[in-house]
Design an enzyme around this catalytic site. Structure first.
Site, PDB file in Angstrom:
ATOM      1  N   ASP A   1      77.058  31.911  42.940  1.00  0.00           N
ATOM      2  CA  ASP A   1      76.240  33.011  42.428  1.00  0.00           C
ATOM      3  C   ASP A   1      77.020  34.319  42.377  1.00  0.00           C
ATOM      4  O   ASP A   1      76.750  35.168  41.549  1.00  0.00           O
ATOM      5  CB  ASP A   1      74.999  33.179  43.315  1.00  0.00           C
ATOM      6  CG  ASP A   1      74.043  32.005  43.136  1.00  0.00           C
ATOM      7  OD1 ASP A   1      73.810  31.621  41.972  1.00  0.00           O
ATOM      8  OD2 ASP A   1      73.570  31.443  44.144  1.00  0.00           O
TER       9      ASP A   1
ATOM     10  N   ASN B   1      81.462  25.972  47.329  1.00  0.00           N
ATOM     11  CA  ASN B   1      80.288  25.313  47.915  1.00  0.00           C
ATOM     12  C   ASN B   1      80.567  23.824  48.033  1.00  0.00           C
ATOM     13  O   ASN B   1      81.628  23.348  47.640  1.00  0.00           O
ATOM     14  CB  ASN B   1      79.030  25.604  47.087  1.00  0.00           C
ATOM     15  CG  ASN B   1      79.186  25.105  45.665  1.00  0.00           C
ATOM     16  OD1 ASN B   1      79.296  23.908  45.431  1.00  0.00           O
ATOM     17  ND2 ASN B   1      79.224  26.033  44.717  1.00  0.00           N
TER      18      ASN B   1
HETATM   19  O1  C5P Z   1      69.771  30.021  39.972  1.00  0.00           O
HETATM   20  P1  C5P Z   1      70.237  28.714  40.498  1.00  0.00           P
HETATM   21  O2  C5P Z   1      71.677  28.703  40.890  1.00  0.00           O
HETATM   22  O3  C5P Z   1      69.385  28.150  41.571  1.00  0.00           O
HETATM   23  O4  C5P Z   1      70.060  27.717  39.263  1.00  0.00           O
HETATM   24  C1  C5P Z   1      70.535  26.428  39.255  1.00  0.00           C
HETATM   25  C2  C5P Z   1      70.776  25.971  37.834  1.00  0.00           C
HETATM   26  O5  C5P Z   1      71.390  26.986  37.090  1.00  0.00           O
HETATM   27  C3  C5P Z   1      71.725  24.815  37.771  1.00  0.00           C
HETATM   28  O6  C5P Z   1      71.420  24.069  36.615  1.00  0.00           O
HETATM   29  C4  C5P Z   1      73.061  25.494  37.644  1.00  0.00           C
HETATM   30  O7  C5P Z   1      74.039  24.640  37.029  1.00  0.00           O
HETATM   31  C5  C5P Z   1      72.725  26.666  36.770  1.00  0.00           C
HETATM   32  N1  C5P Z   1      73.534  27.871  37.004  1.00  0.00           N
HETATM   33  C6  C5P Z   1      74.421  28.291  36.067  1.00  0.00           C
HETATM   34  N2  C5P Z   1      75.136  29.439  36.260  1.00  0.00           N
HETATM   35  C7  C5P Z   1      74.963  30.178  37.378  1.00  0.00           C
HETATM   36  C8  C5P Z   1      74.055  29.753  38.355  1.00  0.00           C
HETATM   37  C9  C5P Z   1      73.359  28.587  38.142  1.00  0.00           C
HETATM   38  O8  C5P Z   1      74.592  27.607  35.044  1.00  0.00           O
HETATM   39  N3  C5P Z   1      75.652  31.289  37.551  1.00  0.00           N
END
Ligand code: C5P
Length: 407
Positions: free
Chosen positions: A284, A216
């Protein structure tokens, strides 16, 4: 650099002035030990110092030019004595002879070393070394009292067998003691001293095959700025970083990883921590299986990519348990209905605060990779919307909030 080996000297610059004493040989080992701890050491060797150690051996260990003569025109063009005295965080004189201290106390500047000492705007530390009669002499003690009054720091000499055969005070401090004195000088102090902060930053790369990956646009700038801001408040910072183009910040343990699973493993290894900030834009998904060979085109048809979800690092670190940091902060990069999504994330992830930002394109500019950020801070007590500001300033403001949380 590993957690255990990070030294307060890492990234610091020393101007070492080696005076004329038999103990000058200890400075060779000192230079080696300081460099092992990440310090840059530049040396001025006095004329009498040259009788005991050579510029060649010093440069071999320091990896820098050794400066010896005030009136070398070439040196003055390359690096004037004023610059030399100021491009350091600290000046150390070792061994500091009775003669050198007398000149310093009187403000005499008759060679490169004494001129640099008079011209410097940095703290100066002395490690005296001399015969014990000279050490106890009223003139020497008078000069030392004057130098201390002038704000000069001292690494006191030890007692024991002296090179001249006599026994008494005046022996140059041992290398271990000089290293310890420098580490004490540079040990972080500040409101977050003693706190360990863990930060994730940057993107993750999820390999598809040996040449392709899922990634990303995260630049890592906000996470790195937070690492520096928290370091500057005295915290010990571990930064787990995905691939970025940013230099590793000085005085911060930076662990480079690529995938989300590597990031999780590095975070778990870095625990316990008092604060965790998950700033990374973690992918993700990853493919269920990384192919050993490059995937070939298949008659125009897209090869299917079987995706599986990555571990949620933030959620795992926020899970109640003995190792849960006292303050867990997540970031929410959203492109629409930012506030609602951020509130939902605060509840879903189990973290204490969420820093939400809008990463949709504004006038063709994205927060991702840019130098500015406009964020909202969501906590149990409400939401604060902050004005758009450079990422360094956003970092400073959030670091101050963290400081307030602990005080
Ligand atoms: O679920 P989302 O990606 O939107 O969440 C963002 C937050 O979760 C950020 O703080 C990101 O660093 C963390 N995150 C994480 N591990 C993942 C996905 C997101 O630590 N697999």
């Amino acid at each position: 650099m590993t957690l255990d080996s990070i030294s307060p000297l890492d990234g610091k610059r020393l101007l070492l002035i080696i005076g004329g004493g038999i103990a000058a040989y200890k400075c060779l080992d000192l230079i080696r030990r300081l460099r092992e701890r990440g310090m840059t050491v530049r040396v001025i060797l006095t004329r009498s110092g040259e009788q005991f150690v050579t510029p060649l051996s010093i440069s071999g260990l320091s990896g820098e030019k050794t400066y010896t003569d005030l009136f070398s025109l070439t040196d003055e063009v390359e690096m004037g004595h004023i610059r030399l005295s100021r491009e350091a965080d600290l000046v150390l004189v070792a061994p500091a002879t009775a003669d050198m201290m007398a000149k310093m106390a009187a403000g005499i500047a008759d060679n490169l070393a004494t001129t640099a000492l008079l011209a410097t705007d940095k703290p100066v530390m002395l490690a005296p070394s001399m015969n014990s009669q000279m050490w106890h002499h009223a003139a020497t003690q008078r000069n030392i009292a004057q130098l201390k009054q002038d704000g000069i720091l001292m690494i006191p000499p030890g007692s024991g067998q002296l090179a001249c055969g006599e026994v008494g005070a005046g022996r140059l401090a041992e290398v271990d003691d000089m290293v310890a004195a420098l580490e004490t000088f540079f040990r972080p102090s500040g409101p977050l001293a003693g706190k360990h902060v863990l930060i994730t930053a940057g993107p993750t790369y999820e390999a598809i095959d040996p040449v392709r990956y899922i990634a990303n646009r995260s630049s890592g700038k906000q996470g790195y700025a937070l690492a520096r801001a928290l370091r500057d408040l005295g915290a010990r910072v571990s930064l787990v970083s995905g691939p970025t183009n940013l230099p590793e910040p000085a005085g911060i343990e930076t662990i480079q990883i690529e995938s989300a699973r590597e990031m999780l493993a590095a975070c778990e290894k870095a625990l316990p921590a008092d604060v965790v900030l998950c700033v990374a834009a973690v992918a993700d998904w990853r493919t269920s299986q990384e192919m050993d060979q490059k995937i070939k085109k298949q008659n125009g048809a897209l090869p299917p990519l079987d995706l599986v979800e990555n571990p949620d690092i933030l959620k795992m670190l926020a899970t109640p348990g003995d190792n849960r940091p006292a303050l867990v902060i997540g970031f929410a990069a959203e492109t629409e209905t930012v506030a609602a999504h951020a509130q939902a994330k605060l509840d879903r992830k189990g973290c204490d605060w969420i820093v939400a930002n809008d990463v949709s394109l504004k006038n063709g500019q994205s927060v991702m990779g840019g130098d500015h950020n406009q964020v909202s801070l969501l906590t149990a007590t409400g939401t604060e919307d902050w004005d758009s500001a450079p990422k360094d300033q956003v970092a400073k403001r959030l670091a101050d909030k963290i400081e307030q949380y602990f005080t």
